[in-house]
Scaffold this motif. Structure first.
Motif, PDB file in Angstrom:
ATOM      1  N   THR A  50       4.873 -14.207 -46.921  1.00 40.96           N
ATOM      2  CA  THR A  50       5.142 -12.843 -47.172  1.00 40.96           C
ATOM      3  C   THR A  50       5.440 -11.973 -46.218  1.00 40.96           C
ATOM      4  OG1 THR A  50       2.755 -12.510 -46.189  1.00 40.96           O
ATOM      5  CG2 THR A  50       2.812 -12.996 -48.902  1.00 40.96           C
ATOM      6  N   PHE A  66       0.260  -8.589 -50.756  1.00 37.15           N
ATOM      7  CA  PHE A  66       0.897  -9.647 -51.649  1.00 37.15           C
ATOM      8  C   PHE A  66       2.180  -9.177 -52.434  1.00 37.15           C
ATOM      9  CE2 PHE A  66       0.274 -13.317 -54.821  1.00 37.15           C
ATOM     10  CZ  PHE A  66       0.608 -14.236 -53.726  1.00 37.15           C
ATOM     11  N   ILE A  94       6.802 -12.661 -55.527  1.00 38.43           N
ATOM     12  CA  ILE A  94       6.533 -11.736 -54.649  1.00 38.43           C
ATOM     13  C   ILE A  94       7.669 -11.138 -53.996  1.00 38.43           C
ATOM     14  CG2 ILE A  94       4.055 -12.565 -54.247  1.00 38.43           C
ATOM     15  CD1 ILE A  94       5.401 -13.429 -51.424  1.00 38.43           C
ATOM     16  N   ASN A  96       8.904  -9.986 -50.299  1.00 38.16           N
ATOM     17  CA  ASN A  96       8.376  -9.942 -49.112  1.00 38.16           C
ATOM     18  C   ASN A  96       8.869  -8.752 -48.239  1.00 38.16           C
ATOM     19  OD1 ASN A  96      11.235 -10.213 -48.283  1.00 38.16           O
ATOM     20  ND2 ASN A  96      11.026 -12.377 -47.460  1.00 38.16           N
TER      21      ASN A  96
END
Lengths: 462, 124
Positions: A50, A66, A94, A96
């Motif tokens: 992440t 997240f 996701i 980052n």
């Protein structure tokens, strides 16, 4: 019998540090949340995937850390907390900490205390970037999102692309070799309602005339010796999809006439057939040649040129959008890191200087090949001049290109290029650069850019 | 000046790319004069971007944003302040006072809006 009996395993209570050490040694990202969706633990792999350090993650809401595609609408942990059922290997993405989309697969479970009371949830996730990259490489599944550029010229194309994709007009993409004409054509196809239909590529320059005709339109059994059964042409295979005619400037005058008919009447006849077939495929043509010049020289039919030139997209060569080089470098390093399982962090300042000064006759493809070469010959995590192909470093040392030792030199060259492109018209140039006219004037004065006697604003002298 | 904020409940949406509801706020003389809630459920990303442009949105305050979306919005000359988190009223108030750089408004791991910070210089 007694020897086979299992000895009871003595349960030892692990300390917090031991649990942390175990979680940190796992390759999958793991985090836990309390009942209020605040993160209570965040392992090392989670931090790596992440880009969020543990000290900032713990105590924050899980959705702010997240940043997954499902947080708002379809949170897996929320579902697990509600139903009590775990979710296994759900594919999501996701974003980052630097804005890159990371494909991941997540699994969730409930966290219970010794009295079986729910105290939160646990989510584990795997980075699927490598799998996704391989899938793209194998299936050529590149989309609009894969075009990397921040150049004003390219932004203009980005703006046009959705509109072009939604229309059915024939498109001609012009640009030097390696600028990404096929990628753009693919992006148009994937954005259009035809994306579920085939995207068929024909390289018109790679095949001799007669072969190209049978390739495009197909043939009937008996059309010529050895034509034992019907062969469908690319137009038939494309059905309601898109047919991409690469190197269209290379086709012969005879085939140009046949292609003109497809464009005009939307019909074609396979070799040896007496029946006409309807074509519903959208045509996207591309060339690295100057089509108007070929028309002037009589090598390309004027009527065909006007037929294909309904929507024209010109991709600027890489040397005209040098500001994209660092961005492309970052993109290719990321791509090859995933494909080759390496952890290259970037290029040395010397390499950056060489790459910024290089002229790129092979455009983006050449830059990609340079980076791939560096990945192949280096085992270090920083690309250095010795890892570059010899011809690049040779050119750089033998005949230096206009040097950009400082930012102002680069700015000067960039503004000069833009002014030249806009015939020295300051207003148009400022518009292209996305800055105000006054800012451009200030930069011109500051950087000491000299104007020619005649420019876009002044009237020609009598 | 019109500001768009993707929202989720009373908070800023964590991911702009998948946000479905937007709050349009009209600001005059440093005060909110009008708020409209717009739903983009089922709309494509191009429709979202076009709608914001057509409705003269000058600023977009949002949470995480992919590079792709960032390019789409900036190509339409919409100014973006990304990586924000928190209650929308608080974020709006901080925007009006030019206080968005406070750590409490920045998403974890996104220090000072990263490489996009320079876009904020000079205020609004």
């Amino acid at each position: 019998m007694t020897e086979n009996r299992k000895k009871p395993i003595k349960k030892t209570k692990l300390s917090h540090d031991e649990i942390t050490a175990i979680l940190d040694s796992v390759a999958e990202g793991v985090f836990t949340v309390d009942e209020n969706w605040r993160i209570t633990s965040f392992n090392r792999a989670a931090q790596k995937i992440t880009g969020v350090p543990e000290e900032e993650a713990v105590g924050s809401f899980c959705f702010d850390v997240f940043k997954a595609s499902i947080c708002e609408t379809d949170c897996a942990l929320r579902q697990t907390m509600k139903t009590g059922k775990p979710i296994i290997n759900k594919a999501v993405y996701i974003i980052n900490a630097v804005g890159k989309k990371i494909p991941i697969s997540i699994s969730t479970a409930l966290l219970k205390d010794k009295n079986d009371k729910i105290i939160g949830g646990v989510e584990t996730f795997r980075d699927l970037s490598m799998v996704e990259q391989l899938r793209k490489e194998l299936k050529d599944r590149y989309t609009f999102e894969d075009i990397v550029s921040k150049s004003p010229n390219m932004k203009h194309i980005f703006n046009l692309l959705p509109l072009i994709a939604n229309s059915d007009s024939t498109v001609v993409i012009m640009g030097e070799s390696g600028t990404g004409k096929e990628l753009l054509a693919r992006a148009i196809h994937n954005l259009s309602y035809r994306h579920t239909q085939p995207f068929v590529i024909v390289n018109c320059g790679a095949l001799p005339d007669t072969l190209l005709e049978s390739e495009l339109f197909g043939y009937k059994a008996g059309a010529f010796t050895d034509a034992k059964k019907d062969k469908p042409g690319r137009f038939t295979i494309a059905r309601n999809g898109t047919i991409f005619l690469d190197e269209i400037g290379d086709i012969s005058p005879a085939l140009q006439v046949k292609l003109l008919r497809v464009l005009q009447d939307k019909t074609y006849e396979p070799l040896g057939s007496v029946q006409s077939y309807k074509s519903r495929a959208r045509i996207i043509a591309a060339t690295n040649k100057d089509l108007p010049q070929l028309v002037k020289e009589g090598k390309f039919r004027q009527d065909l040129y006007y037929r294909i030139n309904v929507v024209k997209i010109e991709i600027p060569p890489l040397r005209q959008r040098r500001e994209d080089i660092p961005l492309l470098l970052e993109h290719f390093i990321y791509k090859f890191n995933k494909l080759k399982g390496k952890e290259v962090v970037g290029v040395s300042p010397d390499v950056m200087k060489i790459l910024m000064n290089h002229n790129y006759p092979g455009n983006v493809r050449e830059l990609e090949n340079i980076i791939e070469h560096a990945f192949a010959v280096s085992s270090e995590n920083l690309i250095k001049p010795q890892h570059l192909p010899e011809e690049i470093t040779k050119v750089s040392t033998r005949a230096p290109q206009p040097g950009y030792n400082t930012l102002s030199q680069l700015q000067k060259q960039y503004i000069l290029n833009a002014l030249e492109r806009n015939n020295w018209n300051r207003y148009q140039t400022a518009k292209e650069l996305g800055i105000h006219k006054t800012t451009l004037y200030r930069k011109i004065r500051k950087l000491g850019i000299d104007f020619p006697e005649y420019d876009g604003r002044s009237k020609p002298k009598e | 000046m019109r500001v768009a904020i993707p929202y989720w409940g009373n908070r800023i949406s964590p991911v702009l790319d998948t946000a479905e509801n937007f709050l349009f706020v009209d600001i005059q003389n440093g005060k909110c004069v009008k708020k409209d809630e717009i739903s983009f459920s089922g709309k494509s990303h191009f429709e979202k971007v076009d709608y914001l442009k057509k409705h003269s949105v000058n600023w977009l305050l949002c949470g995480a944003i992919s590079d792709y979306y960032y390019n789409l919005f900036s190509a339409k000359r919409i100014k973006i302040i990304p990586w924000l988190r928190g209650d929308i009223d608080h974020v709006l108030e901080a925007f009006l006072c030019n206080n968005l750089f406070e750590p409490g408004f920045v998403m974890p791991g996104c220090k000072g809006f990263g490489r996009r910070r320079r876009r904020l210089r000079g205020g609004f």
